[in-house]
Design an enzyme around this catalytic site. Structure first.
Site, short mmCIF file in Angstrom:
data_model
loop_
_atom_site.label_atom_id
_atom_site.label_comp_id
_atom_site.label_asym_id
_atom_site.label_seq_id
_atom_site.Cartn_x
_atom_site.Cartn_y
_atom_site.Cartn_z
N CYS A 1 -64.30 0.62 68.70
CA CYS A 1 -63.06 1.38 68.55
C CYS A 1 -63.15 2.28 67.33
CB CYS A 1 -61.87 0.42 68.48
SG CYS A 1 -60.30 1.22 68.89
N HIS B 1 -62.74 -2.66 73.56
CA HIS B 1 -62.85 -3.89 72.76
C HIS B 1 -63.45 -5.06 73.52
CE1 HIS B 1 -60.58 -2.76 69.12
NE2 HIS B 1 -60.01 -1.89 69.92
N GLU C 1 -64.63 -7.81 72.47
CA GLU C 1 -64.33 -9.14 71.89
C GLU C 1 -63.03 -9.73 72.43
OE1 GLU C 1 -63.91 -6.32 70.41
OE2 GLU C 1 -61.88 -6.37 69.59
#
Ligand SMILES: *[C@@H]1O[C@H](CO)[C@@H](O)[C@H](O)[C@H]1NC(C)=O
Ligand SMILES: *[C@@H]1O[C@H](CO)[C@@H](O)[C@H](O)[C@H]1NC(C)=O
Ligand SMILES: *[C@@H]1O[C@H](CO)[C@@H](O)[C@H](O)[C@H]1NC(C)=O
Length: 321
Positions: free
Chosen positions: A137, A248, A250
């Site tokens: 990001c 993202h 994660e």
């Protein structure tokens, strides 16, 4: 917008892993392999008022778990050390992660420290000392600012939305996706596996019109923002092991806020796992090490305890510094 390179507020999350060993193993054709890697994560400056009472900088636990899940340990790196300190840390760690956040990408402490590491990594790789960097990001945006020497970001809002990737013809021959089973590659283009939480980004137009960026990075995927601007969503260095995702990975395994569109399907988890594994495997190719075991032990994030943050942020847990 101003050209100060502000990223998105919720460009916040990043980290991933899971070791579903299918298809080809990630390439590891160096003679030496470091099976005890330590990846540095640059701490992020706190701008959210709800987080201010806890410290000056932070790392969401999701990024830490993401890296750990690939088989690495994590060293948190603060933003107030000297250049000599960062040079010393660089010789000990095996890779670096720039996480999301919302800071000035040209003038903040975060940007200053990132630039020091970026220059060290360029030089090391030029000298055959392999050193990977991952940006998620705002971390990806930061990589583009470092390579271009200026911010080319513009409004590309895609906030709290999960998207499928529009893969380019270069994706099939990329390093990042090399170990992916064909079924997952198809799912990437059809299912909303990538969580987006940003207001700014790099348009495909700006990427393609900037010679330094175009020659440095392969463009692996694009997406379309709310305002119809096509933005860069996945890039990897052509020569250098530097990787960036506007989305993202994660969150797919380590964030669960019901108000946020985090992809949690089996394919979303597999994507997150394979990318974490990929990046840590890149870290295994770095032979940097600490001077001694005591120094290593005291540098690792195991010395810190994350706080429960699920009742005042979109994260479950956060490390505050
Ligand atoms: C996908 O990317 C191509 C260029 O690689 C572009 O021409 C096309 O418009 C994009 N489509 C979508 C839906 O983003
Ligand atoms: C990647 O390769 C697969 C299988 O060979 C093919 O079906 C697909 O169209 C290719 N994708 C791109 C974006 O070139
Ligand atoms: C969040 O929960 C903790 C207990 O787990 C509590 O101490 C804290 O005051 C809560 N914070 C908010 C903002 O509600």
């Amino acid at each position: 917008m101003s050209n100060t390179g502000f990223s998105t507020f919720a460009c916040l999350f990043f980290a991933c892993c899971f070791c579903y060993s299918i298809a080809r193993p990630t390439k590891l054709n160096q003679e030496a392999s470091n099976d005890r890697p330590v990846i540095g994560i640059l701490t992020q400056m706190i701008s959210d008022t709800a987080m201010k009472p806890f410290g000056k900088t932070y790392i969401p636990s999701s990024y830490v778990k993401y890296i750990e899940s690939g088989g690495s340990r994590v060293m948190p790196i603060g933003l107030t050390l000297t250049t000599a300190d960062y040079e010393s840390i660089f010789r000990k760690i095996n890779g670096l992660v720039f996480i999301g956040g919302a800071v000035d990408l040209e003038k903040s402490d975060y940007a200053r420290v990132a630039k020091i590491f970026y220059r060290l990594a360029l030089k090391a790789n030029d000298n055959g000392d392999f050193f990977p960097i991952w940006g998620t990001c705002m971390g990806m945006q930061l990589l583009t600012v470092l390579v271009a020497g200026k911010s080319l970001l513009e409004k590309t809002t895609a906030d709290n939305v999960a998207l499928h990737l529009n893969l380019t013809s270069e994706a099939n021959s990329s390093k990042m996706f090399e170990g992916f089973p064909q079924k997952l590659m198809s799912a990437l283009t059809e299912e909303p596996l990538t969580g987006n939480f940003h207001h700014y980004g790099l348009s495909v137009k700006n990427f393609q019109e900037n010679e330094p960026l175009r020659s440095f990075f392969s463009l692996l995927s694009t997406n379309v923002a709310e305002n119809q601007v096509h933005f860069v969503s996945t890039i990897e260095g052509r020569k250098y092991p530097f990787y960036g995702v506007q989305w993202h990975p994660e969150v797919n395994r380590f964030q669960w806020d019901r108000k946020l569109n985090f992809p949690h399907s089996a394919h979303a988890v597999q994507l997150s796992s394979l990318l974490a594994q990929f990046f840590v495997n890149e870290g295994r190719r770095s032979l940097h090490q600490f001077d001694n075991l005591e120094e290593e032990a005291s540098s690792l994030i195991y010395n810190d305890t994350p706080e429960y943050a699920g009742n005042f942020t979109g994260y479950e847990q956060i490390y505050f510094f």
